[in-house]
Design an enzyme around this catalytic site. Structure first.
Site, mmCIF file in Angstrom:
data_model
loop_
_atom_site.group_PDB
_atom_site.id
_atom_site.type_symbol
_atom_site.label_atom_id
_atom_site.label_comp_id
_atom_site.label_asym_id
_atom_site.label_seq_id
_atom_site.Cartn_x
_atom_site.Cartn_y
_atom_site.Cartn_z
ATOM 1 N N HIS A 132 0.863 -1.188 0.000
ATOM 2 C CA HIS A 132 0.000 0.000 0.000
ATOM 3 C C HIS A 132 0.893 1.229 0.000
ATOM 4 C CE1 HIS A 132 -4.016 1.884 1.294
ATOM 5 N NE2 HIS A 132 -3.171 2.897 1.123
ATOM 6 N N HIS A 178 1.420 4.954 -2.334
ATOM 7 C CA HIS A 178 0.914 5.830 -3.392
ATOM 8 C C HIS A 178 2.078 6.500 -4.123
ATOM 9 C CE1 HIS A 178 -3.429 5.812 -2.288
ATOM 10 N NE2 HIS A 178 -2.943 5.478 -1.096
ATOM 11 N N ASP A 182 2.048 9.191 -5.995
ATOM 12 C CA ASP A 182 2.037 10.652 -5.877
ATOM 13 C C ASP A 182 2.216 11.142 -4.449
ATOM 14 O OD1 ASP A 182 -0.391 9.381 -5.565
ATOM 15 O OD2 ASP A 182 -1.607 10.973 -6.417
ATOM 16 N N GLY A 218 -9.243 8.287 -2.039
ATOM 17 C CA GLY A 218 -9.851 9.608 -1.899
ATOM 18 C C GLY A 218 -10.627 9.776 -0.606
ATOM 19 N N GLU A 235 -11.062 4.060 7.627
ATOM 20 C CA GLU A 235 -10.063 5.022 8.092
ATOM 21 C C GLU A 235 -10.772 6.290 8.547
ATOM 22 O OE1 GLU A 235 -5.967 7.201 6.491
ATOM 23 O OE2 GLU A 235 -7.451 6.483 5.053
ATOM 24 N N ASP A 282 2.024 3.705 2.938
ATOM 25 C CA ASP A 282 0.993 4.613 2.453
ATOM 26 C C ASP A 282 1.618 5.685 1.570
ATOM 27 O OD1 ASP A 282 -1.563 5.488 1.985
ATOM 28 O OD2 ASP A 282 -1.795 6.520 3.890
#
Length: 381
Positions: free
Chosen positions: A25, A27, A29, A183, A213, A291
């Site tokens: 997990h 990202h 960006d 998102g 979350e 993350d």
């Protein structure tokens, strides 16, 4: 003091840096180097909120407790500005894999939403293929295997999520291994995007969903029962529903835990109160992930070390969590078997007292290298 008292013989961060591991997990960006953002902005003639490393880190809230997921996500407004060209996407993908390989991450699943990278003149297919090329070249140079998970965005539109799902189908077997919904979670239910999930499931493609979350257990239940998730991203509020928690445990549904990020978004008050230890003790298939390496100011090694020193997990617990990572990968069964056999032998070289049997570790590495060189039909036995 954390629950259960202080850890005896705490292991150093350097010990965790040498362990073979996964990051399921992470990202794209949210995992750039700060120096790279500054250089890309300069090359592209873009204005940033700061022009030096300390100032930009502050503007990105790197490692800070922001108090909410929405506030945390504001940093992506900055990183996405510089990620609208092929050169930038290639560089950031390559550097992410390079950084992960430096801490002995052996397998990584990078997620991002291609629709967020077409503000200039890039096509969606170019966005996917450029990142795949960067990850592939890093694998050639550094030996880390990386795959892609493409994301729909909860707070944009179900139609755009369907378009991302269509990309996932198009690139199945070509480096894309799953579909995710990311998102803002609160007020944007996953079930609104069911058409996208239905498409990927009809094509026998893996699904993971950010859930539990910024919103509670109903978000997790919806991800599982309405959308068919095979893994849950975060899930830190799962403990609020014991029945659902045991369902997740009983059905071996992996949890992509990101402890520091959960504290940073305000989902968890502190690392000491994170439910990861409870989930592990109940038998859940927990994995530990970054993350966002930049925005959360972390690495997989650091997250494992914090789980050990702040959450109170023993090395035996960490050993099992690392194995869980390889078991939970969106890879074919025989490929996971090959990883598990190799990683288990390497982990045997590490002892709970912090010592490392270098001879045993090197022998395990060489055995893995020999297996990797054999035809797939042989190594899959």
């Amino acid at each position: 003091m954390r629950y259960g008292g202080p850890q005896v013989n705490e292991l150093p961060l350097s010990f965790f840096q040498r362990l073979p591991k996964t990051d399921l997990h992470v990202h794209l960006d949210g995992s750039l180097r700060v120096e790279t953002i500054l250089e890309l902005a300069n090359e592209q003639g873009l204005e940033l909120p700061a022009t030096d490393v300390p100032g930009l880190r502050s503007a990105l809230h790197a490692g800070e407790n922001t108090g909410s997921l929405v506030k945390y996500l504001e940093a992506f407004d900055i990183t996405l500005r510089v990620l609208q060209t092929e050169d930038a996407l290639y560089r950031v993908a390559y550097e992410l894999a390079e950084d992960a390989a430096a801490e002995n991450v052996r397998y990584m699943e990078v997620r991002y939403s291609p629709m967020l990278h077409v503000r200039e003149d890039l096509r969606l297919t170019e966005v996917v293929e450029t990142v795949l090329r960067g990850l592939h070249d890093a694998e050639t140079d550094h030996g880390i295997e990386s795959k892609l998970i493409l994301c729909g965005i909860r707070n944009i539109s179900p139609e755009s999520s369907l378009e991302m799902a269509e990309l996932v189908v198009a690139y199945k077997g070509r480096g894309v291994v799953g579909f995710d919904l990311a998102g803002a979670e609160y007020d944007y239910p996953a079930k609104d995007h069911q058409e996208a999930f239905a498409l990927v499931r009809r094509n026998n493609i893996n699904v993971t969903i950010h859930a539990g979350e910024a919103y509670g257990p109903p978000s997790i239940a919806q991800a599982l029962h309405d959308c068919g998730a095979h893994r849950i991203g975060h899930g830190c509020r799962l403990r609020e529903d014991g029945d659902l928690l045991h369902y997740v445990v009983d059905h071996r549904i992996p949890l992509e835990c990101c402890p520091s990020s959960n504290v940073q978004t305000g989902a968890i008050a502190s690392l000491e109160t994170h439910p990861l230890r409870l989930y592990k003790n109940l038998g859940a298939r927990v994995t530990i992930n970054t993350d966002n390496r930049l925005i959360t100011d972390t690495t997989v090694s650091k997250e494992l070390w914090l789980a050990h020193t702040q959450i109170g997990l023993s090395f035996s617990d960490i050993h099992q969590i690392i194995i869980n990572g390889f078991k939970s990968a969106f890879l074919p069964f025989h490929e996971k078997q090959r990883y598990l056999a190799s990683v288990s032998k390497q982990l045997d070289a590490f002892a709970a007292d912090g010592t490392i049997d270098e001879a045993k570790l090197e022998a395990a590495r060489q055995a893995h290298a020999r297996k990797q060189a054999l035809p797939a039909t042989v190594t899959a036995e």
